[in-house]
Design an enzyme around this catalytic site. Sequence first.
Site, mmCIF file in Angstrom:
data_model
loop_
_atom_site.group_PDB
_atom_site.id
_atom_site.type_symbol
_atom_site.label_atom_id
_atom_site.label_comp_id
_atom_site.label_asym_id
_atom_site.label_seq_id
_atom_site.Cartn_x
_atom_site.Cartn_y
_atom_site.Cartn_z
ATOM 1 N N PHE A 8 -10.746 -3.641 10.474
ATOM 2 C CA PHE A 8 -12.040 -3.402 9.761
ATOM 3 C C PHE A 8 -11.739 -3.862 8.394
ATOM 4 O O PHE A 8 -10.970 -4.045 7.780
ATOM 5 C CB PHE A 8 -12.255 -1.741 9.701
ATOM 6 C CG PHE A 8 -11.194 -0.698 9.410
ATOM 7 C CD1 PHE A 8 -10.917 -0.393 8.019
ATOM 8 C CD2 PHE A 8 -10.161 -0.425 10.425
ATOM 9 C CE1 PHE A 8 -9.762 0.249 7.614
ATOM 10 C CE2 PHE A 8 -9.016 0.330 9.857
ATOM 11 C CZ PHE A 8 -9.138 0.757 8.546
ATOM 12 N N TYR B 5 0.892 -1.295 0.015
ATOM 13 C CA TYR B 5 -0.102 -0.072 -0.001
ATOM 14 C C TYR B 5 0.862 1.254 -0.038
ATOM 15 O O TYR B 5 0.347 2.363 -0.232
ATOM 16 C CB TYR B 5 -0.916 -0.103 1.188
ATOM 17 C CG TYR B 5 -1.918 -1.206 1.030
ATOM 18 C CD1 TYR B 5 -3.140 -0.747 0.049
ATOM 19 C CD2 TYR B 5 -2.056 -2.236 1.523
ATOM 20 C CE1 TYR B 5 -4.098 -1.921 -0.087
ATOM 21 C CE2 TYR B 5 -2.752 -3.284 1.388
ATOM 22 C CZ TYR B 5 -3.915 -3.023 0.525
ATOM 23 O OH TYR B 5 -4.890 -3.965 0.348
#
Length: 444
Positions: free
Chosen positions: A444, A153
Amino acid sequence: MPPRDGPPYRGGMSNGDGTGSEAAYRQGRDVEIRPITEEEIPAWCKALRLGFLRPHIADASELVRRQFLPGRLLAAFDGVPEPRMVATFRSFDTELTVPGGATVRADAVTSVTVTSTHRRRGLLRALMGRDLDAARERGTAVAILVAAEYTIYGRYGFGPATRQHGWTVDLNRAGGLRAGLPESPGGRTDFADMASVRELGPELHDRWRLTQPGAIARPPLWWDLRTGGVTSPGGTWKEPFTALHRDAGGTVTGLVTYRVEDVWEGGAPNCVLTVADFLALDAGTATALWRLVLSVDWVRKVVVESIGPDDPLPLLLNNPRAASPHEENADFMWLRVLDVPAAFGARTYAAPGRVVLEVDDPLGHAQGRWALETAADGTGRCTATDDVPDLLLGVGALGSLYLGAETAPRLAAAGLVVEARPGAAAAADLLLRTPLKAWNPDIF
């Protein structure tokens, strides 16, 4: 990172998209990227399971349906020989607490997969680019995710912004809690059933998260999943022990959730207690909850999976050496700045000053030269400038600095920040340092 109790696929996790470029994606004329419809949720869930190498897990469509937001569940469709989903992506808005106690809107990225047959085609780059562009247009200050792999990322401007930090406590050596610790006069700790936790936990967490930089909001589904109100296919939920602490006035000021592994060796107990959630609004509440956790019969080892990096737990023990760092301590939540003025204008600062940052952002959202000016009252603003820069850095390093997880001098020592003016990293650190390190306990 293996999923925990709750939805079978969470976090900003990806099975990887290699180094494929968007140009490579564009050359694949039969691949279409678009939001899915609600009717396509079952097929999207199937592609998600396949991407996470878990095709055997039962369908979770009803769970995903509860989280469905039009335009926020994306997929890549390969049209040969017939249209099928070969990549998945989901995002949702949440509140992120920043230093000083304010919140900013964050684009939370999750459910990221690319099917093994379609790697190295730039699909993740296309999906991510589309989502970040849309988030910026909505006025979102930052994007966040939990990275399963470290090397993916940073390409999209994310940098490590919080750490997962825990402890393993050997109770045979710890000697219990020190005398003289803060107490909660008139307070009491009691076990609670799951219905009570669903009722009282959200308000407690909403109060707590505003005290902790890096914390995010917990939606109702979070509480349903962790209290058994909703079960997820492939999940391993079992009812845990949950205790609530109340002050003398009856207000809930803390919560601890744990499970116990029932182990006996040679006729003697050798049980392991694992803390899954720990919230305390004050030091007296923390003392009461730790006293419970460290005194459960038959338990010989306490594992705290994740607690704030600044939490003083080892120092509360008579023998701090009995607490050793948890083996899974690592970077956790990653952050990408989308709107520099909005993000840096929301948080507070440790000292007055001024530093000029030149940010390199290949996607353009944070690109430019920015003057960060802070006042004695802790407020600050960040505006575009043509002044000579003090520090040169990429947008990923900017994300690591934003919540205070990293220091400018440390990043400079690693070559991730370059001083255009000698001493600028130390000067920036005086402004950006925080009294409490960023921490987010929630995947999450």
